[in-house]
Design an enzyme around this catalytic site. Structure first.
Site, short mmCIF file in Angstrom:
data_model
loop_
_atom_site.label_atom_id
_atom_site.label_comp_id
_atom_site.label_asym_id
_atom_site.label_seq_id
_atom_site.Cartn_x
_atom_site.Cartn_y
_atom_site.Cartn_z
CB THR A 27 13.73 -6.09 -11.51
OG1 THR A 27 14.40 -6.27 -12.77
CG2 THR A 27 13.04 -7.37 -11.11
CB ALA A 58 16.36 -8.37 -16.61
CB ILE A 84 16.13 -6.42 -22.71
CG1 ILE A 84 16.60 -7.87 -22.96
CG2 ILE A 84 17.31 -5.51 -22.37
CD1 ILE A 84 17.19 -8.58 -21.76
CE LYS A 85 12.03 -1.09 -15.94
NZ LYS A 85 11.91 -1.24 -14.48
CB VAL A 86 16.82 -0.12 -22.82
CG1 VAL A 86 17.34 -1.48 -23.23
CG2 VAL A 86 15.67 0.31 -23.72
#
Ligand code: E4P
Length: 219
Positions: A27, A58, A84-86
């Site tokens: 996402t 996310a 975790i998307k950074v």
């Protein structure tokens, strides 16, 4: 060879997850905006559709590493299948290193160069997301980028280099060429996944078989 869906539409994800073809979901803030819902609720709903060994990305959105880490903790507390998307920035990679050292999987997004991908590997990222479509929009070769990242990771002495997650996919040719170039995963808008099933000759063949089947002398 893994396929992720690139959407925040829970109903669409539910339908496709039932086919057994989907290994995860990505996402981003734009997709969250399109859902019109609270991102935490969306991630909870998506996460519940998948097993613990899936990956649901996310994305955190903040200026500082501290703020990103606090958002990341909220997301990761939902389930162990959350990634975790950074963003690929100095702060983002600081967060990547911090979370990866704690065993939390991180997907570094918005990758447009091999040097960014090298830093992601150093930061312990589980996934790197080169954006094929957006590379091409800007006169860069997205597929060439994947090929180069693959070569660098394969020649490196890093035990577990990040998995390459080809993103910003606009055509079925992108899917084919990304895998030829050595990607581990593609993340697809649902419309591209649907197209992957289709071929005119398959439809024509089915029509012919249906017609002939009606003429078969059944006992
Ligand atoms: C990937 O993680 C991104 O969400 C996505 O692939 C971006 O695609 P776009 O360039 O079509 O917006």
């Amino acid at each position: 060879m893994k396929i992720f869906l690139d959407t925040s539409d829970v109903e669409v994800i539910r339908q496709h997850s039932e086919t057994g073809m989907i290994d995860g979901v990505t996402t981003n803030p734009t997709l969250m905006m399109q859902s019109g819902r609270d991102p935490i609720d969306v991630i909870k709903d998506i996460s519940a559709l998948f097993s613990d060994d899936s990956s649901i990305s996310a994305e955190v959105v903040a200026d500082t590493a501290e703020e990103m880490i606090s958002q990341a903790k909220q997301y990761y507390s939902i389930s162990s299948n959350i990634t975790i998307k950074v963003p690929c920035t100095e702060e983002g990679l600081k967060v990547c290193k911090f979370l990866s050292d704690k065993g939390i999987p991180v997907n570094v997004t918005l990758i447009f160069s091999t040097t960014q991908a090298i830093l992601c590997a150093k930061a312990g990222a589980k996934y790197v997301s080169p954006f094929i479509g957006r590379c091409e929009d800007n006169g860069l070769s997205g597929i060439g980028l994947i090929e180069s990242i693959r070569t660098i990771y394969d020649r490196s002495n890093i035990g577990h280099p990040p998995e390459i997650l080809a993103a910003s996919i606009r055509t079925t040719d992108h899917v084919t060429n990304a895998f030829i170039a050595g990607t581990d995963i593609v993340t697809l808008p649902p419309s591209i996944l649907k197209e992957m099933y289709k071929h005119d000759l398959t439809d024509q063949g089915i029509d012919q078989f249906d017609k002939d089947w009606k003429k078969v002398n059944h006992k």
